[in-house]
Design an enzyme around this catalytic site. Structure first.
Site: not given
Ligand SMILES: *Cc1c(COP(=O)(O)O)cnc(C)c1O
Length: 348
Positions: A38, A248
């Site tokens: 994702k 800045y």
């Molecule tokens: C994002 C996500 C993961 C992966 O988690 P990490 O902590 O990045 O390993 C796994 N399962 C679900 C349901 C998630 O939303």
């Protein structure tokens, strides 16, 4: 080869990505090892990440929504599974029904919607304590899922990155669900959960962070390798006389004459202001401190010790995720997913 190169780039280490995946797979006991891709593969580029993991034998991929799924669908062949963690809204149904990806249904209404459409195989998320997405573990999950063809029953750990007894509690709740809710497979562990040991593996694990070089727990130190190496080009080198200020709000005052390099990199690229006066760049073995405020598109570093670098040269951003997280006050997740669209992404 494009005839135009961005003045900032991510060098992405394929060997490290694949080695991280193999280590995580090994830690899951006999479980299959999937991948959370994702948020554009945590900022690396989801298509490029998925292509590489596919070649290494990864078969299960997770995105959040259907736009992300559409980008990856051309890679979904027979035997490859792509799950959409946020399930289906009404607005998603047309896409979902014609897609090779499947929803992770996470509410009674989503289940009703999927059943009414005769949507076919799906995943189901059960909430075992996070109170985020999923059916309440205390409810009649088996009854709610009845009539569905559940490929994977999932739950998600709340604090596997800490030594919290809550992980054990969730493990027990999920183990119980496993005996009452029929599904082809069961899956609980993210990256941190995998580090807790093979009892958390069930049939499939879902690492994200650690694939991309994040260190979720101390068990991963020395095994998980850095994957992302941001680099930025020097736009200008300048001499700053003692007493002048830099950037800045004049937060840095030169106490002696110094030389700085101004880099093509800023908070709009995900190099956030938490690195102001605290971050580091590298040129070979030389460590170059960030001076003053990070601006939207530019960052200054002290190159007084390096007379030979100048306009057009490239510096590597010190981006070891655990350290960079401590320095900047950002989570390792934010450090990855914030990496912007202006970087060229170059795999070795
Ligand atoms: C994002 C996500 C993961 C992966 O988690 P990490 O902590 O990045 O390993 C796994 N399962 C679900 C349901 C998630 O939303």
């Amino acid at each position: 080869m494009a005839d135009f190169f961005a003045p900032l780039r991510l060098r992405l280490d394929e060997d490290a990505l694949l080695s991280n995946w193999r280590w995580l797979k090994g830690k899951g006991g006999g479980a299959a090892c999937g991948a959370a891709v994702k948020a554009n593969g945590y900022g690396l580029g989801s298509v490029e990440v998925m292509r590489r993991l596919l070649a290494e034998g990864c078969r299960d991929f997770f995105v959040s929504n259907w736009a992300e799924a559409m980008a990856l669908e051309p890679l979904v062949e027979e035997g490859i599974s792509l799950s959409v963690l946020h399930g289906v809204r009404d607005e998603d149904m047309a896409t979902a029904l014609s897609s090779r990806a499947r929803p992770v249904l996470c509410s009674p209404r989503q289940i009703a919607r999927w059943k009414a459409a005769d949507g076919g195989p799906c995943d189901v998320m059960v909430d075992t304590g996070m109170n985020r997405l999923g059916l309440d573990w205390r409810g009649d999950v088996a009854g709610q899922a009845a009539g569905l063809t559940v490929v994977t029953l999932l739950s998600h750990l709340v604090s596997a990155d800490e030594d919290a007894s809550f992980s054990q509690t969730q493990l027990e709740r999920f183990s119980l669900l496993r005996t009452s809710v029929p599904a082809a497979r069961y899956s609980l562990a993210n990256s941190a959960g995998i580090c807790l040991g093979p009892t958390y593996g069930f049939d499939m694990t879902r690492p994200g962070l650690a694939l991309y070089g994040g260190i979720p727990r101390s068990e991963a130190v020395g095994h998980i390798r850095q994957v992302v190496f941001p680099e930025a080009q020097i736009l200008q080198r300048r001499r700053v006389p003692a007493g002048d200020t830099i950037g800045y709000n004049a937060t840095h005052v030169a106490t002696a004459d110094m030389e700085i390099a101004v880099l093509n990199l800023g908070y709009a690229d995900g190099y956030l202001r938490g690195f102001s006066g605290r971050g580091w760049m590298r040129a070979g073995d030389m460590v170059l401190p960030v001076i003053g405020r990070v601006s939207m598109d530019l960052t200054a570093v002290d190159v007084s010790t390096l007379p030979e670098v100048g306009e057009g040269d490239w510096l590597t951003v010190d981006y070891k995720l655990d350290e960079a997280g401590r320095i900047s006050g950002l989570s390792q997740y934010e450090l990855l997913t914030g990496l912007g669209t202006r970087f060229d992404r170059l795999w070795n």
